[in-house]
Design a protein around this motif. Sequence first.
Motif, mmCIF file in Angstrom:
data_model
loop_
_atom_site.group_PDB
_atom_site.id
_atom_site.type_symbol
_atom_site.label_atom_id
_atom_site.label_comp_id
_atom_site.label_asym_id
_atom_site.label_seq_id
_atom_site.Cartn_x
_atom_site.Cartn_y
_atom_site.Cartn_z
ATOM 1 N N GLY A 85 3.031 9.317 -7.561
ATOM 2 C CA GLY A 85 3.939 9.381 -6.430
ATOM 3 C C GLY A 85 4.544 8.026 -6.133
ATOM 4 N N ASP A 86 5.005 7.871 -4.916
ATOM 5 C CA ASP A 86 5.597 6.601 -4.505
ATOM 6 C C ASP A 86 4.504 5.703 -3.951
ATOM 7 O OD1 ASP A 86 8.139 7.381 -5.200
ATOM 8 O OD2 ASP A 86 8.506 8.337 -3.260
ATOM 9 N N ILE A 87 3.947 4.857 -4.804
ATOM 10 C CA ILE A 87 2.865 3.968 -4.410
ATOM 11 C C ILE A 87 3.437 2.708 -3.797
ATOM 12 C CG2 ILE A 87 0.903 2.613 -5.246
ATOM 13 C CD1 ILE A 87 0.589 4.651 -7.478
ATOM 14 N N GLN A 88 2.948 2.334 -2.654
ATOM 15 C CA GLN A 88 3.336 1.097 -2.005
ATOM 16 C C GLN A 88 2.202 0.094 -2.178
ATOM 17 O OE1 GLN A 88 6.353 0.572 -0.675
ATOM 18 N NE2 GLN A 88 6.920 2.647 -1.271
ATOM 19 N N PRO A 89 2.287 -0.779 -3.167
ATOM 20 C CA PRO A 89 1.158 -1.662 -3.462
ATOM 21 C C PRO A 89 0.912 -2.688 -2.367
ATOM 22 C CG PRO A 89 3.075 -2.283 -4.755
ATOM 23 C CD PRO A 89 3.426 -1.004 -4.061
ATOM 24 N N GLU A 90 -0.356 -2.955 -2.132
ATOM 25 C CA GLU A 90 -0.760 -4.030 -1.256
ATOM 26 C C GLU A 90 -1.323 -5.148 -2.128
ATOM 27 O OE1 GLU A 90 -3.519 -2.555 1.569
ATOM 28 O OE2 GLU A 90 -2.226 -0.947 2.275
ATOM 29 N N GLY A 91 -1.613 -6.267 -1.515
ATOM 30 C CA GLY A 91 -2.159 -7.383 -2.263
ATOM 31 C C GLY A 91 -3.616 -7.627 -1.923
ATOM 32 N N MET A 92 -4.373 -8.069 -2.910
ATOM 33 C CA MET A 92 -5.777 -8.416 -2.705
ATOM 34 C C MET A 92 -6.087 -9.662 -3.514
ATOM 35 S SD MET A 92 -9.245 -6.383 -3.866
ATOM 36 C CE MET A 92 -9.145 -5.130 -2.593
ATOM 37 N N VAL A 93 -6.723 -10.632 -2.875
ATOM 38 C CA VAL A 93 -7.237 -11.794 -3.588
ATOM 39 C C VAL A 93 -8.669 -11.481 -3.966
ATOM 40 C CG1 VAL A 93 -7.734 -14.259 -3.465
ATOM 41 C CG2 VAL A 93 -5.723 -13.346 -2.306
ATOM 42 N N ILE A 94 -8.936 -11.395 -5.272
ATOM 43 C CA ILE A 94 -10.240 -10.945 -5.743
ATOM 44 C C ILE A 94 -11.357 -11.842 -5.232
ATOM 45 C CG2 ILE A 94 -11.634 -10.515 -7.808
ATOM 46 C CD1 ILE A 94 -9.026 -9.823 -9.254
ATOM 47 N N ASP A 95 -11.118 -13.161 -5.198
ATOM 48 C CA ASP A 95 -12.143 -14.088 -4.734
ATOM 49 C C ASP A 95 -12.494 -13.818 -3.275
ATOM 50 O OD1 ASP A 95 -13.650 -16.641 -5.553
ATOM 51 O OD2 ASP A 95 -12.748 -17.214 -3.640
ATOM 52 N N GLU A 96 -11.480 -13.551 -2.456
ATOM 53 C CA GLU A 96 -11.747 -13.277 -1.043
ATOM 54 C C GLU A 96 -12.499 -11.963 -0.873
ATOM 55 O OE1 GLU A 96 -8.098 -13.393 1.087
ATOM 56 O OE2 GLU A 96 -7.875 -15.572 0.935
ATOM 57 N N TYR A 97 -12.239 -10.996 -1.747
ATOM 58 C CA TYR A 97 -12.909 -9.699 -1.647
ATOM 59 C C TYR A 97 -14.385 -9.802 -2.015
ATOM 60 C CZ TYR A 97 -13.989 -4.789 -2.593
ATOM 61 O OH TYR A 97 -14.572 -3.542 -2.604
#
Length: 202
Positions: A85-97
């Motif tokens: 579908g219409d995916i609206q990507p978000e951002g993630m910093v792997i180190d912060e996660y």
Amino acid sequence: MQATNPQRVLAALQDYWTSHRAMPSFGAVAQVVGLSVSTVADGVGKLKAANFLKAGPTGRLQPGQRFFERQLLGRVQAGLPAEAGDIQPEGMVIDEYLVDTPAQTVLLTIKGESMRDVGLLPGDVVVVRRELYPNVGDIVVAMVDGDEMTVKQLAQGPDGTLYLQARNPDYPDIRPREQMRFIGIVIGQFRRYARTFRPLRT
């Protein structure tokens, strides 16, 4: 300027950083990205406004707060496939996660298969937060009776004594004769899969 150009500039700069651990000079950005200088300048300005890039003391570009984000496309089914579908990507910093306390966090590589049944396989990298007082049930890194470090699950016997439980029936539990010293608790893991290059049959 096309709407996709800031992302194109960012992707090129992220790849350049991975290879060189530095940013190209502003005059070289256009050449790296393959766009005109004016188009790149507009894209860089938008990336600065969004905290992906910032200017250093000399004016040279530097990674901004969001530069190391990776697109988070949401959840994916492991069962029957579903349309994206219409995916609206978000951002993630792997180190912060994965890392809550950087100064107290180390990485270790798993050897052996004693923790196979909780998904820790040889070659996996685990994220370990230094912790002297883990809870029963935590997956811990510990040293027992002066031996080398091991990763096991902390368990407690009926008599209240603590021991290290293997999560693979082919491996024995570890019960300290004298001393058990905790290094930390496992708070995350990751692994890298090797690609197999085989041409598709048509």
